[in-house]
Design a protein around this motif. Structure first.
Motif, mmCIF file in Angstrom:
data_model
loop_
_atom_site.group_PDB
_atom_site.id
_atom_site.type_symbol
_atom_site.label_atom_id
_atom_site.label_comp_id
_atom_site.label_asym_id
_atom_site.label_seq_id
_atom_site.Cartn_x
_atom_site.Cartn_y
_atom_site.Cartn_z
ATOM 1 N N ASP A 43 51.842 44.927 36.322
ATOM 2 C CA ASP A 43 52.511 45.362 37.723
ATOM 3 C C ASP A 43 51.542 45.787 38.944
ATOM 4 O O ASP A 43 51.493 45.064 39.835
ATOM 5 C CB ASP A 43 53.505 46.074 37.478
ATOM 6 N N LEU A 44 50.832 46.733 38.482
ATOM 7 C CA LEU A 44 49.943 47.442 39.297
ATOM 8 C C LEU A 44 48.592 46.383 39.713
ATOM 9 O O LEU A 44 48.210 46.391 40.646
ATOM 10 C CB LEU A 44 49.242 48.624 38.797
ATOM 11 N N LEU A 45 48.246 45.450 38.769
ATOM 12 C CA LEU A 45 47.100 44.769 38.833
ATOM 13 C C LEU A 45 47.553 43.641 39.943
ATOM 14 O O LEU A 45 46.663 43.092 40.620
ATOM 15 C CB LEU A 45 46.620 43.776 37.468
ATOM 16 N N LEU A 46 48.849 43.187 40.116
ATOM 17 C CA LEU A 46 49.425 41.972 40.945
ATOM 18 C C LEU A 46 50.044 42.644 42.202
ATOM 19 O O LEU A 46 50.087 41.897 42.870
ATOM 20 C CB LEU A 46 50.414 41.244 40.170
ATOM 21 N N GLU A 47 49.864 43.836 42.199
ATOM 22 C CA GLU A 47 50.158 44.477 43.498
ATOM 23 C C GLU A 47 49.069 44.430 44.698
ATOM 24 O O GLU A 47 47.932 44.598 44.044
ATOM 25 C CB GLU A 47 50.717 46.053 43.476
ATOM 26 N N PRO A 48 49.117 44.441 45.756
ATOM 27 C CA PRO A 48 48.169 44.451 46.825
ATOM 28 C C PRO A 48 47.204 45.604 46.805
ATOM 29 O O PRO A 48 47.814 46.855 46.543
ATOM 30 C CB PRO A 48 48.526 44.330 48.272
ATOM 31 N N PHE A 77 44.247 41.630 31.355
ATOM 32 C CA PHE A 77 43.361 41.735 32.535
ATOM 33 C C PHE A 77 42.983 39.903 32.912
ATOM 34 O O PHE A 77 43.066 39.800 34.203
ATOM 35 C CB PHE A 77 41.993 42.331 32.381
ATOM 36 N N SER A 78 42.780 39.200 31.941
ATOM 37 C CA SER A 78 42.339 37.995 32.129
ATOM 38 C C SER A 78 43.566 37.295 32.718
ATOM 39 O O SER A 78 43.570 36.363 33.594
ATOM 40 C CB SER A 78 41.962 37.550 30.596
ATOM 41 N N GLU A 79 44.846 37.418 32.146
ATOM 42 C CA GLU A 79 45.948 36.748 32.761
ATOM 43 C C GLU A 79 46.304 37.180 34.061
ATOM 44 O O GLU A 79 46.764 36.377 34.931
ATOM 45 C CB GLU A 79 47.166 36.891 31.643
ATOM 46 N N ALA A 80 46.191 38.336 34.425
ATOM 47 C CA ALA A 80 46.262 38.919 35.645
ATOM 48 C C ALA A 80 45.384 38.120 36.847
ATOM 49 O O ALA A 80 45.900 38.032 37.956
ATOM 50 C CB ALA A 80 46.465 40.614 35.722
ATOM 51 N N LYS A 81 44.315 38.153 36.310
ATOM 52 C CA LYS A 81 43.211 37.557 37.168
ATOM 53 C C LYS A 81 43.574 36.210 37.355
ATOM 54 O O LYS A 81 43.520 35.638 38.673
ATOM 55 C CB LYS A 81 41.900 37.729 36.743
ATOM 56 N N GLU A 82 44.023 35.392 36.600
ATOM 57 C CA GLU A 82 44.236 34.126 36.803
ATOM 58 C C GLU A 82 45.670 33.958 37.458
ATOM 59 O O GLU A 82 46.037 32.873 38.163
ATOM 60 C CB GLU A 82 44.613 33.418 35.429
ATOM 61 N N ASN A 83 46.041 34.647 37.671
ATOM 62 C CA ASN A 83 47.379 34.991 38.547
ATOM 63 C C ASN A 83 47.028 35.579 40.096
ATOM 64 O O ASN A 83 48.181 35.914 40.632
ATOM 65 C CB ASN A 83 48.582 35.781 37.728
ATOM 66 N N GLY A 84 45.810 35.845 40.169
ATOM 67 C CA GLY A 84 45.575 36.167 41.733
ATOM 68 C C GLY A 84 45.283 37.798 41.691
ATOM 69 O O GLY A 84 44.935 38.175 42.747
#
Length: 93
Positions: A43-48, A77-84
């Motif tokens: 959740d935090l990785l995908l927050e601005p 981390f890998s999947e979050a990066k793939e999702n922006g």
């Protein structure tokens, strides 16, 4: 121009997955409500936020005890990066 927050996190004295979450939370100034689990990390990785450049060091010591755990972190981390997510992560022995 965007500032990149660069942090190094040693896993030498991380004995559990929760220890890694605590180190992440401290290094990246996560909010107090951070749940210290992979769902909360996602959740935090995908927050601005400003871009993060995270280098985990002393991974060999942690993986001797928690190989599957480190793989789960890598996957999130890998999947979050793939999702922006604006995060670069490296794992160094």
């Amino acid at each position: 121009w965007r500032r990149v927050m660069k942090v190094k996190i040693s896993l030498f004295f991380a004995f559990t997955e929760k220890d890694v979450h605590k180190k992440l939370a401290k290094a990246l100034n996560f909010p107090d409500y951070y749940g210290n689990n992979l769902d909360a990390l996602w959740d935090l990785l995908l927050e601005p936020h400003e871009p993060w450049d995270i280098e985990f060091t002393r991974c060999k010591a942690y993986t001797k005890r928690n190989k599957d755990s480190l793989n789960r972190f890598k996957e999130v981390f890998s999947e979050a990066k793939e999702n922006g997510a604006k995060v670069n992560v490296s794992f160094v022995d």
